[in-house]
Design a protein around this motif. Structure first.
Motif, mmCIF file in Angstrom:
data_model
loop_
_atom_site.group_PDB
_atom_site.id
_atom_site.type_symbol
_atom_site.label_atom_id
_atom_site.label_comp_id
_atom_site.label_asym_id
_atom_site.label_seq_id
_atom_site.Cartn_x
_atom_site.Cartn_y
_atom_site.Cartn_z
ATOM 1 N N VAL A 104 24.961 20.503 -8.650
ATOM 2 C CA VAL A 104 25.574 19.619 -7.660
ATOM 3 C C VAL A 104 25.612 20.344 -6.318
ATOM 4 O O VAL A 104 26.015 21.507 -6.244
ATOM 5 N N CYS A 105 25.187 19.644 -5.262
ATOM 6 C CA CYS A 105 25.250 20.209 -3.916
ATOM 7 C C CYS A 105 26.405 19.574 -3.158
ATOM 8 O O CYS A 105 26.513 18.347 -3.099
ATOM 9 N N ILE A 106 27.256 20.435 -2.614
ATOM 10 C CA ILE A 106 28.352 19.971 -1.761
ATOM 11 C C ILE A 106 27.864 20.184 -0.323
ATOM 12 O O ILE A 106 27.790 21.315 0.149
ATOM 13 N N LEU A 107 27.466 19.080 0.332
ATOM 14 C CA LEU A 107 26.890 19.162 1.677
ATOM 15 C C LEU A 107 28.007 19.039 2.707
ATOM 16 O O LEU A 107 28.696 18.032 2.779
ATOM 17 N N MET A 108 28.164 20.088 3.500
ATOM 18 C CA MET A 108 29.229 20.127 4.503
ATOM 19 C C MET A 108 28.732 19.552 5.830
ATOM 20 O O MET A 108 27.708 19.984 6.352
ATOM 21 N N LEU A 109 29.460 18.574 6.354
ATOM 22 C CA LEU A 109 29.185 18.046 7.693
ATOM 23 C C LEU A 109 30.373 18.390 8.587
ATOM 24 O O LEU A 109 31.499 18.530 8.107
ATOM 25 N N ASP A 110 30.118 18.514 9.862
ATOM 26 C CA ASP A 110 31.160 18.829 10.833
ATOM 27 C C ASP A 110 31.651 17.512 11.448
ATOM 28 O O ASP A 110 30.885 16.822 12.117
ATOM 29 N N ALA A 111 32.929 17.181 11.232
ATOM 30 C CA ALA A 111 33.486 15.917 11.731
ATOM 31 C C ALA A 111 33.404 15.816 13.244
ATOM 32 O O ALA A 111 33.323 14.721 13.804
ATOM 33 N N THR A 112 33.390 16.962 13.926
ATOM 34 C CA THR A 112 33.364 16.943 15.399
ATOM 35 C C THR A 112 31.945 16.792 15.946
ATOM 36 O O THR A 112 31.752 16.583 17.133
ATOM 37 N N ARG A 113 30.929 16.897 15.056
ATOM 38 C CA ARG A 113 29.532 16.854 15.513
ATOM 39 C C ARG A 113 28.745 15.669 14.950
ATOM 40 O O ARG A 113 27.705 15.311 15.490
ATOM 41 N N GLY A 114 29.189 15.095 13.825
ATOM 42 C CA GLY A 114 28.435 14.003 13.204
ATOM 43 C C GLY A 114 27.230 14.521 12.438
ATOM 44 O O GLY A 114 27.122 15.708 12.149
ATOM 45 N N VAL A 115 26.300 13.621 12.112
ATOM 46 C CA VAL A 115 25.108 13.990 11.332
ATOM 47 C C VAL A 115 23.998 14.394 12.298
ATOM 48 O O VAL A 115 23.563 13.607 13.126
ATOM 49 N N GLU A 116 23.543 15.658 12.171
ATOM 50 C CA GLU A 116 22.498 16.173 13.070
ATOM 51 C C GLU A 116 21.213 16.451 12.285
ATOM 52 O O GLU A 116 21.195 16.348 11.059
ATOM 53 N N SER A 117 20.161 16.817 13.004
ATOM 54 C CA SER A 117 18.850 16.981 12.350
ATOM 55 C C SER A 117 18.869 18.063 11.272
ATOM 56 O O SER A 117 18.213 17.934 10.243
ATOM 57 N N GLN A 118 19.642 19.131 11.492
ATOM 58 C CA GLN A 118 19.721 20.190 10.477
ATOM 59 C C GLN A 118 20.345 19.669 9.198
ATOM 60 O O GLN A 118 19.939 20.044 8.100
ATOM 61 N N ASP A 119 21.367 18.805 9.335
ATOM 62 C CA ASP A 119 21.997 18.206 8.150
ATOM 63 C C ASP A 119 20.968 17.392 7.371
ATOM 64 O O ASP A 119 20.934 17.429 6.143
ATOM 65 N N MET A 120 20.115 16.670 8.098
ATOM 66 C CA MET A 120 19.098 15.841 7.447
ATOM 67 C C MET A 120 18.052 16.707 6.746
ATOM 68 O O MET A 120 17.589 16.372 5.659
ATOM 69 N N ASN A 121 17.669 17.833 7.357
ATOM 70 C CA ASN A 121 16.722 18.756 6.704
ATOM 71 C C ASN A 121 17.266 19.222 5.361
ATOM 72 O O ASN A 121 16.546 19.267 4.363
ATOM 73 N N ILE A 122 18.547 19.582 5.343
ATOM 74 C CA ILE A 122 19.158 20.092 4.110
ATOM 75 C C ILE A 122 19.326 18.957 3.091
ATOM 76 O O ILE A 122 19.086 19.138 1.895
ATOM 77 N N PHE A 123 19.688 17.761 3.577
ATOM 78 C CA PHE A 123 19.795 16.593 2.688
ATOM 79 C C PHE A 123 18.448 16.307 2.021
ATOM 80 O O PHE A 123 18.375 15.997 0.823
ATOM 81 N N GLN A 124 17.349 16.433 2.790
ATOM 82 C CA GLN A 124 16.019 16.170 2.220
ATOM 83 C C GLN A 124 15.649 17.227 1.176
ATOM 84 O O GLN A 124 14.973 16.908 0.190
ATOM 85 N N LEU A 125 16.083 18.475 1.378
ATOM 86 C CA LEU A 125 15.879 19.513 0.352
ATOM 87 C C LEU A 125 16.599 19.130 -0.938
ATOM 88 O O LEU A 125 16.076 19.307 -2.036
#
Length: 437
Positions: A260-281
């Motif tokens: 299980v992957c616990i993907l951390m997002l920053d509430a003050t920044r929203g969803v950024e391209s790096q988050d999407m790269n890791i989500f795709q992994l």
């Protein structure tokens, strides 16, 4: 545990072409234009029954020409820190350059295997020209043509021979492995500390080499789990890394070794391209997912409307897979930390769900009859039977049809959504196959 192979070299030597050749990707990105789609810079290669991961560093060299040299140097340093083996690609057509000498100097100091690969050797008459690369001090160059595939079989044999053997971890199979991943400063270390607390109740520690993930077993709040921890194991480079490249390299191993992957997002920044790269992994590796919107204590308006807007924004970016828990938490104040672990354990259990064939057919066949696949060229597609495949990594379902080749992707997604509506597969990826009855 899968090994990690990094392809390094200056622009236009054929890194993306070799990457596509090794990973058998049909969507070749052979342009060195800055901003090329980066989600395909990571893939798996299987050769003679062995599997390893491949990273093409080329996709992370951005900005203008004048900083290429510095960017390449930084990425070679990151690659030597994170990978198990380096493929150093040089161009046989243009010959030896100062940049090649510069990269070779870094690689000679690295304490890991390096294979020197001379690309664009398209016929045997060009072999003799590769001899100038002996000057790099990295041994005999392996001559290949990434474009035609010439010499890549011998290269793959050499890669397997040089990859280090990873010892098998003696982990208990039925205990979930959670990996906390995310881009820098999203709060990974904070949430790990919140899970662990000061009085760390460690049952077992199983450590591999410095380049492997460390599994730490915890028995806290009634949860028994392994934390796949890559953060802080390896020394940080003394250079200022390209943070995006660094965070993706660092995440690959943690994701591959987890359930299980616990993907951390920053509430003050929203969803950024790096988050999407890791989500795709995470998606490529078929891992279960829990999304944690961290630093929620810093958001002034915590109304339900704001929460709903945030959730729909995350789901829109990550569509079509939207059936996963989204938790608004704060690692600093420990708000909803228990809920994160609870959700992670539940999505792990959802992976193991078994649906009886009779029950599956009883529910799904009337749905299919009411909403059959669209007929094509006057031919009606009939689905008569479905079943769940046994012993698969994630829940996988087969629907037997008379004309499986005509069933479109949107109908496959419709079937997936109906399965999710009727059974609890929250946070868990599933496979839907259409086969000849």
């Amino acid at each position: 545990m899968a090994s990690l192979v990094a392809i390094v070299g200056r622009p236009n030597v054929g890194k993306s072409t070799l990457f596509n050749r090794l990973t058998q990707s049909r969507r070749a990105i052979v342009s060195d234009t800055a901003g090329t789609t980066r989600d395909r810079q990571y893939g798996k290669c299987t050769w003679n029954g062995h599997e390893f991961s491949v990273v093409d560093t080329g996709g992370w060299v951005v900005k203008s020409d004048d900083i290429f040299e510095d960017a390449i140097r930084r990425q070679v340093l990151v690659a030597t820190e994170e990978a198990d083996l380096i493929l150093f690609l040089v161009d046989n057509e243009t010959g030896l350059t100062d940049w090649d000498m510069d990269v070779a100097q870094i690689l000679r100091r690295a304490h890991l295997p390096v294979i020197l690969v001379a690309n664009k050797v398209d016929n045997s008459s060009l072999y003799y020209t590769s001899s100038e690369f002996y000057k790099l001090g990295l041994g005999e160059p392996q001559c290949i043509s990434a474009a035609t595939g010439g010499g890549t079989g011998d290269l793959l044999d050499l890669i397997l021979a040089k990859l280090p053997d990873h010892p098998e971890e003696s982990l208990e199979e039925d205990i979930p492995r959670f990996a906390v991943v995310g881009r820098p400063n999203a709060g990974k270390s904070s949430i790990i500390n919140a899970f662990i607390g000061e009085d760390r109740n460690i049952v077992t520690e199983i450590a591999g080499t410095t380049r492997d993930s460390i599994y730490t077993r915890y028995d806290k709040f009634g949860f028994d789990f392994y934390l796949v921890d890559t953060a802080g194991i390896r020394r940080k480079n003394k250079v200022t890394e390209d943070l995006e490249f660094y965070s993706v390299m660092r995440s690959i191993r943690a994701i591959e070794n987890s359930d299980v992957c616990i993907l951390m997002l920053d509430a003050t920044r929203g969803v950024e391209s790096q988050d999407m790269n890791i989500f795709q992994l995470i998606q490529k590796n078929n891992k279960s997912l829990v999304v944690v919107v961290n630093k929620w204590d810093l958001v002034p308006d915590k109304s339900q409307k704001v929460i709903d807007t945030f959730k729909s924004a995350i789901q829109r970016r990550m569509a079509p897979f939207v059936d996963f828990p989204i938790i608004f938490a704060s690692a600093l104040t420990k708000q909803r930390i228990f809920k994160v672990l609870e959700s992670a354990k539940q999505v792990y259990l959802n992976r193991k769900i078994r649906i009886g064939t009779s029950k599956l057919n009883e529910v799904m066949l009337p749905i299919i009859e009411a909403n059959p696949p669209q007929s094509i060229k006057g031919k009606y597609i009939k689905i008569k039977y479905c079943t769940q495949l046994p012993n698969t990594q994630i829940p996988s379902f087969v629907f037997y049809a008379n004309l499986p080749q005509y069933v479109k992707e949107n109908y496959r997604r419709f079937l997936e959504n109906k399965i999710r509506e009727n059974w609890s597969l929250h946070g868990c990826p599933i496979n839907v196959f259409i086969r000849q009855k």
